[in-house]
Design an enzyme around this catalytic site. Structure first.
Site: not given
Length: 311
Positions: A50, A137, A162
Site C-alpha cells: 500500500t 509474503y 502473510k
C-alpha cells in the site's frame, strides 16, 4: 510494545504521500500515522504494498521507515517492507535495522520467478542482512511451497507468513508443514487485497489476523468491521461487508493497481493531500471518484451506527 509473536488488532499499511512535485511528503506521512495510532492498530507496516514500495528508491524507503519509527515511538511494532531486486531489498533491510524498525516484511522479488530453492535463498539473504526478524509474503513471484516454508521455519529469524494468494489448500499445507517443523510461534495473516472480504474463511482455517488497506483511508469503517468480526456481531459485520467492502472490491477490480490507488484517492476525498500514485499505477477517473465517495459515505454512516465516532 506488543510482542512480534503476539500481534493483535488491525495491521495498518500506510500510504506514502507525495508532494505536487512528486517528492515524499514526510510531514503529512507522520501526521497520518500519528492519527491512525489513535485507532489502536496492532502494528504499522510502512513502505510495503500500500506504501508503493515498488515505486520507491531504497533511500526513500529508509526515510519512510525512519519517520514511522519516530512517530510510533515503541507503541506498536514497526515492520518495514524489503523486496524487489535483491540489492534493493538488502539496502532496505539494513536501513530499517539502522533506524530501529522491529521486523521486515519480505515482499516478492518482482519480474523474475525463481525456484522454491531460489526463494528460500532470497529470504535467507535478506534475513542475513540485519538482525531483524522477517515475515514472508506469499504472493505473485514469491509463492512458497510447504517444503520451502518448513525449511524457512527452521530459522528463528523467520517469524511470520502473510498469504496473498487465497489458495486455502496450499495455506493448510503450509500451516501443517510449519507445525511439523516444531514452530508454534509463527504469525500467520491474511494479506489478500481488501482482506476483510475473505477473513471469515481465513479465520476458519486458523488465521485470525489480517492486513487492512481500508484502515489507511477509512479507519472508522475498518474499526467498526474489526470490532464486529472479533465480537461475533455477524449482522453488523455482514452489513458493513455488503454495503462497504463488496462495492469497494467491485470498484477496485475495474482497474489493475486500484488496491493502492483507491486508498490514496479516499484519503484525498477526506481532505488529506497525499498526492496520486506513481507510475505504472494510475489514479481513478471522476466517475470512479464519485463512486468511491459514495461508498465511503455509506461506510462511515454504518460505522457511526455501530458506535464508532468519526474524527
Amino acid at each position: 510494545m506488543t510482542s512480534l509473536t503476539e500481534l493483535d488488532g488491525i495491521l495498518y499499511f500506510p500510504v506514502t504521500p507525495f508532494t505536487p512535485r512528486g517528492t515524499l511528503n514526510i510531514d503529512l506521512f507522520t501526521d497520518l500515522v500519528a492519527d491512525r495510532l489513535t485507532w489502536n492498530p496492532g502494528a504499522v507496516f510502512p513502505a510495503c504494498g500500500t506504501g508503493e514500495i515498488h515505486a520507491l528508491s531504497s533511500s526513500e524507503v529508509g526515510r519512510i521507515v525512519q519517520s514511522s519509527v519516530d512517530v510510533v515511538a515503541g507503541r506498536v511494532p514497526v515492520i518495514a517492507g524489503a523486496g524487489g531486486p535483491l540489492g534493493h531489498a538488502l539496502e532496505c533491510a539494513r536501513s530499517a535495522a539502522d533506524v530501529g524498525a522491529d521486523a521486515l516484511l519480505v515482499l516478492p522479488p518482482y519480474l523474475v520467478s525463481g525456484t522454491a530453492e531460489g526463494l528460500v535463498a532470497y529470504v535467507r539473504a535478506i534475513a542475513a542482512a540485519s538482525a531483524l526478524p522477517v515475515i514472508v509474503y506469499h504472493r505473485g513471484t514469491a509463492q512458497y511451497t510447504p517444503e520451502a516454508m518448513r525449511r524457512l521455519a527452521e530459522d528463528p529469524a523467520v517469524i511470520g507468513f502473510k498469504d496473498g494468494t487465497g489458495d486455502m489448500g496450499v495455506l493448510q499445507q503450509i500451516l501443517s508443514a510449519v507445525r511439523a517443523s516444531g514452530r508454534t510461534d509463527l504469525q500467520f495473516f491474511n494479506g489478500l487485497l481488501t482482506a476483510e472480504l475473505t477473513q471469515s474463511a481465513f479465520r476458519a482455517a486458523g488465521v485470525p489476523l489480517y492486513s487492512s488497506a481500508a484502515f489507511a483511508m477509512a479507519p472508522a469503517v475498518a474499526t467498526a468491521f474489526y470490532r464486529a468480526y472479533r465480537t461475533g456481531e455477524e449482522d453488523q459485520r455482514r452489513a458493513i461487508l455488503d454495503a462497504f467492502y463488496l462495492p469497494l472490491v467491485a470498484l477496485r477490480d475495474q482497474t489493475p493497481g486500484f488496491g493502492v490507488s483507491l486508498v490514496k484517492a479516499g484519503l484525498r476525498l477526506r481532505g488529506h493531500e497525499v498526492g496520486g500514485v506513481r507510475p505504472p499505477l494510475t489514479d481513478p477517473n471522476e466517475a470512479q471518484l464519485a463512486e468511491l465517495d459514495r461508498i465511503l459515505t455509506v461506510g462511515e454512516s454504518l460505522a457511526e451506527h455501530a458506535g464508532v465516532v468519526l474524527r
